[in-house]
Design a protein around this motif. Structure first.
Motif, PDB file in Angstrom:
ATOM      1  N   PRO A 173       0.837  -1.212   0.000  1.00  8.91           N
ATOM      2  CA  PRO A 173       0.000   0.000   0.000  1.00  8.91           C
ATOM      3  C   PRO A 173       0.867   1.256   0.000  1.00  8.91           C
ATOM      4  N   TRP A 174       0.315   2.336  -0.507  1.00 10.97           N
ATOM      5  CA  TRP A 174       0.949   3.642  -0.415  1.00 10.97           C
ATOM      6  C   TRP A 174      -0.112   4.681  -0.057  1.00 10.97           C
ATOM      7  N   LYS A 175       0.332   5.778   0.538  1.00 15.40           N
ATOM      8  CA  LYS A 175      -0.583   6.857   0.917  1.00 15.40           C
ATOM      9  C   LYS A 175       0.179   8.166   0.901  1.00 15.40           C
ATOM     10  N   GLU A 176      -0.424   9.176   0.323  1.00 13.19           N
ATOM     11  CA  GLU A 176       0.139  10.518   0.301  1.00 13.19           C
ATOM     12  C   GLU A 176      -1.007  11.516   0.400  1.00 13.19           C
ATOM     13  N   GLY A 177      -1.136  12.178   1.558  1.00 10.80           N
ATOM     14  CA  GLY A 177      -2.240  13.102   1.764  1.00 10.80           C
ATOM     15  C   GLY A 177      -3.570  12.382   1.682  1.00 10.80           C
ATOM     16  N   ASN A 178      -4.443  12.865   0.796  1.00  7.20           N
ATOM     17  CA  ASN A 178      -5.766  12.261   0.634  1.00  7.20           C
ATOM     18  C   ASN A 178      -5.781  11.113  -0.362  1.00  7.20           C
ATOM     19  N   TYR A 179      -4.623  10.779  -0.919  1.00  8.09           N
ATOM     20  CA  TYR A 179      -4.557   9.773  -1.970  1.00  8.09           C
ATOM     21  C   TYR A 179      -3.882   8.507  -1.453  1.00  8.09           C
ATOM     22  N   SER A 180      -4.330   7.374  -1.947  1.00 11.94           N
ATOM     23  CA  SER A 180      -3.752   6.106  -1.509  1.00 11.94           C
ATOM     24  C   SER A 180      -3.979   5.064  -2.593  1.00 11.94           C
ATOM     25  N   GLY A 181      -3.254   3.948  -2.470  1.00 15.42           N
ATOM     26  CA  GLY A 181      -3.397   2.866  -3.429  1.00 15.42           C
ATOM     27  C   GLY A 181      -2.721   1.615  -2.915  1.00 15.42           C
ATOM     28  N   ASN A 182      -2.763   0.581  -3.716  1.00 12.85           N
ATOM     29  CA  ASN A 182      -2.149  -0.699  -3.354  1.00 12.85           C
ATOM     30  C   ASN A 182      -1.725  -1.379  -4.656  1.00 12.85           C
ATOM     31  N   CYS A 183      -0.430  -1.425  -4.930  1.00 13.60           N
ATOM     32  CA  CYS A 183       0.019  -1.969  -6.204  1.00 13.60           C
ATOM     33  C   CYS A 183       1.491  -2.371  -6.113  1.00 13.60           C
ATOM     34  N   GLU A 184       2.091  -2.696  -7.236  1.00 14.05           N
ATOM     35  CA  GLU A 184       3.461  -3.192  -7.295  1.00 14.05           C
ATOM     36  C   GLU A 184       4.470  -2.107  -6.915  1.00 14.05           C
ATOM     37  N   LYS A 185       5.385  -2.467  -6.040  1.00 14.62           N
ATOM     38  CA  LYS A 185       6.393  -1.539  -5.541  1.00 14.62           C
ATOM     39  C   LYS A 185       7.757  -1.897  -6.125  1.00 14.62           C
ATOM     40  N   ILE A 186       8.415  -0.895  -6.687  1.00 11.36           N
ATOM     41  CA  ILE A 186       9.740  -1.062  -7.276  1.00 11.36           C
ATOM     42  C   ILE A 186      10.675  -0.032  -6.659  1.00 11.36           C
ATOM     43  N   THR A 187      11.826  -0.461  -6.207  1.00 12.32           N
ATOM     44  CA  THR A 187      12.824   0.455  -5.655  1.00 12.32           C
ATOM     45  C   THR A 187      14.041   0.486  -6.579  1.00 12.32           C
ATOM     46  N   TYR A 188      14.779   1.601  -6.527  1.00 13.23           N
ATOM     47  CA  TYR A 188      16.001   1.685  -7.336  1.00 13.23           C
ATOM     48  C   TYR A 188      17.000   2.622  -6.673  1.00 13.23           C
ATOM     49  N   THR A 189      18.245   2.475  -7.057  1.00 15.19           N
ATOM     50  CA  THR A 189      19.314   3.334  -6.559  1.00 15.19           C
ATOM     51  C   THR A 189      20.409   3.426  -7.611  1.00 15.19           C
ATOM     52  N   VAL A 218       8.926   3.546  -6.856  1.00 12.72           N
ATOM     53  CA  VAL A 218       7.801   3.776  -7.757  1.00 12.72           C
ATOM     54  C   VAL A 218       6.750   2.704  -7.500  1.00 12.72           C
ATOM     55  N   PHE A 219       5.517   3.134  -7.259  1.00 11.60           N
ATOM     56  CA  PHE A 219       4.392   2.207  -7.162  1.00 11.60           C
ATOM     57  C   PHE A 219       3.716   2.185  -8.532  1.00 11.60           C
ATOM     58  N   PHE A 220       3.894   1.057  -9.234  1.00  6.06           N
ATOM     59  CA  PHE A 220       3.425   0.928 -10.609  1.00  6.06           C
ATOM     60  C   PHE A 220       2.310  -0.108 -10.658  1.00  6.06           C
ATOM     61  N   ASN A 221       1.142   0.312 -11.090  1.00  3.50           N
ATOM     62  CA  ASN A 221       0.008  -0.600 -11.171  1.00  3.50           C
ATOM     63  C   ASN A 221       0.137  -1.439 -12.443  1.00  3.50           C
ATOM     64  N   ALA A 222       0.609  -2.687 -12.282  1.00  2.00           N
ATOM     65  CA  ALA A 222       0.869  -3.526 -13.442  1.00  2.00           C
ATOM     66  C   ALA A 222      -0.413  -3.912 -14.171  1.00  2.00           C
ATOM     67  N   GLU A 223      -1.515  -4.044 -13.451  1.00  3.80           N
ATOM     68  CA  GLU A 223      -2.778  -4.408 -14.089  1.00  3.80           C
ATOM     69  C   GLU A 223      -3.263  -3.297 -15.004  1.00  3.80           C
ATOM     70  N   LYS A 224      -3.192  -2.057 -14.540  1.00  4.35           N
ATOM     71  CA  LYS A 224      -3.630  -0.918 -15.339  1.00  4.35           C
ATOM     72  C   LYS A 224      -2.539  -0.415 -16.274  1.00  4.35           C
ATOM     73  N   GLY A 225      -1.285  -0.757 -15.956  1.00  6.77           N
ATOM     74  CA  GLY A 225      -0.180  -0.318 -16.791  1.00  6.77           C
ATOM     75  C   GLY A 225       0.175   1.137 -16.612  1.00  6.77           C
ATOM     76  N   VAL A 226      -0.040   1.699 -15.408  1.00  7.40           N
ATOM     77  CA  VAL A 226       0.290   3.098 -15.134  1.00  7.40           C
ATOM     78  C   VAL A 226       0.913   3.215 -13.749  1.00  7.40           C
ATOM     79  N   PRO A 227       1.759   4.216 -13.512  1.00 10.25           N
ATOM     80  CA  PRO A 227       2.267   4.474 -12.174  1.00 10.25           C
ATOM     81  C   PRO A 227       1.222   5.195 -11.337  1.00 10.25           C
ATOM     82  N   GLU A 228       1.317   5.025 -10.026  1.00  6.85           N
ATOM     83  CA  GLU A 228       0.381   5.703  -9.122  1.00  6.85           C
ATOM     84  C   GLU A 228       1.083   6.703  -8.198  1.00  6.85           C
ATOM     85  N   PHE A 229       2.269   6.352  -7.717  1.00  5.60           N
ATOM     86  CA  PHE A 229       2.946   7.199  -6.729  1.00  5.60           C
ATOM     87  C   PHE A 229       4.441   6.952  -6.813  1.00  5.60           C
ATOM     88  N   LYS A 230       5.226   7.983  -6.499  1.00  3.03           N
ATOM     89  CA  LYS A 230       6.677   7.817  -6.434  1.00  3.03           C
ATOM     90  C   LYS A 230       7.257   8.675  -5.319  1.00  3.03           C
TER      91      LYS A 230
END
Length: 475
Positions: A173-189, A218-230
């Protein structure tokens, strides 16, 4: 130096959906961007920024809005048309955002996230983040793909190649202010390092060394094929030929919105809804000059009190009418059923708030009801008008709102610039403080006499140019 760094260190990670997601029976996830016709991907970013040179530090909060549309798609890529708006406020904690710069860009985005940006465009300056392998991924899989950062200085552009290391963490899950979601999480460095070749000429205001690091999620919604939050942390050190060392640190959070494009017909429909909401508001509360809007009805056509709580339909049985406060019966013994009915647009001409469509969206224009001459304090009638506008704007909570101040051409340019900014801020503060609107979605800017709506050749026309405009951004 600060002005140069503002245009230099804009941190965008623009991502756009392209192709269909492939189902994988093995339980692995295949990451690709989808694209649907007439859709827009909008990114709203907020940056906590810290600059340091020696013992001196400057804190700032930036807001960036990116709107991306495809012009043409093929099997493996899309041509993207994008707008980048930048805003800032110093102190990093509160207060209105000042609208700073605007950029446009045309670039190609491939289905795995790789960018191709022509040299004439600055944006996006973070390119190919994130990029995906062609094969499906399991949780904990790691991969590396090339990317690039582009730094634009006053006299030179530096493009630094980097190689992020990505890890697929699973679904979170992710949450930022009034927005939230639950999807694939990818980290990078990845580390950042650049050193100008000794054979190249040094420029005084261009660093010859850049180094630092970046970590991102990056939280990327693989089902919808779009990012949601970073969420991204960027740290840079710039070393200049004169020995100056500058540090810059960014903490970036961004929320993505996928929506359909708003065409001219859609905008006009929204304008009509808003106009009717204003008519309803002024019917209820009256006008600043003491007049009121009276309902008028053709005899025998229904209840005169219906339809006032919502949008007036094209064939409404009642139409508001401007009067001097006295009810004048308008009933003929033998009324003509084909007699014309007042047009809401004609009524709107007598309201203190004008509404029109522009390339950006819907504009509310307020003129001399706002302020006394040479004053930036809102008058009582202006507060009433702003309240009605706020009531309408709250129906669009995710949309950008811009407040702009304008003057005529009388007086010194510097004075008019300051006055236009102060008037815009007065309206913005009323929206935020009195009507509890989210200041993170609102910005201001003063334009002095730069954008007149009429020639400054008469007092009547100069009166039209002394105004504040509130734009509900739809593109």
């Amino acid at each position: 130096m600060k002005t140069k760094m503002r245009s230099l260190l804009l941190c965008f990670v623009t991502i756009l959906p392209l192709l269909e997601l492939f189902a994988n029976p093995s339980g692995k996830t295949h990451f690709q961007w989808k694209w649907a016709t007439n859709q827009v991907l909008e990114l709203n970013e907020y940056h906590d920024v810290l600059f340091r040179v020696g013992t001196k530090t400057v804190e700032r909060e930036d807001k960036n809005r990116v709107v991306m549309k495809t012009r043409q798609c093929s099997q493996d890529s899309c041509l993207v048309n994008a707008w980048f708006d930048t805003y800032m406020r110093y102190g990093k904690t509160s207060g209105p955002f000042w609208k700073d710069k605007e950029f446009v860009s045309d670039f190609t985005l491939f289905r795995n996230g790789r960018y191709e940006v022509p040299n004439e465009f600055i944006m996006p300056n973070l390119r190919s983040f994130p990029s995906f392998p062609d094969s499906p991924l399991s949780v904990s899989d790691v991969w590396k793909l090339p990317a690039e950062e582009s730094f634009d200085f006053s006299s030179e552009r530096i493009r630094v190649k980097v190689t992020p290391e990505y890890t697929f963490q699973g679904i979170f899950p992710w949450k930022e202010g009034n927005y939230s979601g639950n999807c694939e999480k990818i980290t990078y460095t990845y580390p950042i390092f650049y050193s100008k070749p000794e054979s190249e000429k040094m420029a005084p205001n261009v660093p010859y060394k850049i180094f630092g690091f970046a970590t991102g999620t990056v939280f990327f919604n693989a089902e919808k094929g779009v990012p949601e939050f970073k969420e991204v942390k960027l740290s840079y050190t710039f070393i200049y030929p004169n020995g100056t060392v500058q540090e810059a640190n960014f903490l970036v959070k961004g929320v993505y919105f996928l929506r359909n494009q708003v065409n001219a017909k859609d905008k006009e429909s929204i304008r009509e809804d808003i106009l009717n909401d204003l008519i309803v508001g002024y019917t209820r509360d009256g006008l600043p000059n003491g007049k009121r809007i009276q309902k008028r009805q053709r005899p025998g056509l229904g209840d005169p009190n219906q339809n006032l709580e919502g949008r007036l339909p094209p064939q409404s049985t009642e139409i508001p009418e401007m009067t001097d406060g006295v009810t004048h019966p308008d009933v003929k013994e033998n009324p003509d059923p084909n007699s014309p009915i007042d047009d809401p647009n004609q009524i709107a001409e007598q309201l203190p708030v004008k509404v029109r469509t522009t390339e950006d969206g819907i504009v509310f224009s307020l003129d001399s009801i706002l302020f006394d001459f040479n004053d930036s304090k809102l008058k009582v009638d202006a507060e009433s008008a702003v309240a009605k506008i706020a009531e309408i704007l709250k129906k669009y909570p995710d949309r950008e709102i811009r407040v702009s101040g304008h003057t005529d051409n009388i007086g010194k340019k510097e004075y008019n610039q300051k006055l236009s900014e102060e008037r815009a801020k007065s309206v913005l503060h009323s929206l935020v403080d009195n009507h509890k609107m989210d200041e993170k979605h609102i910005s201001f800017r003063g334009y002095a006499d730069e954008f007149p709506v009429a020639p400054n050749d008469s007092e009547e026309n100069r009166h039209k140019n002394r105004r504040v405009e509130i734009t509900l951004v739809l593109d």
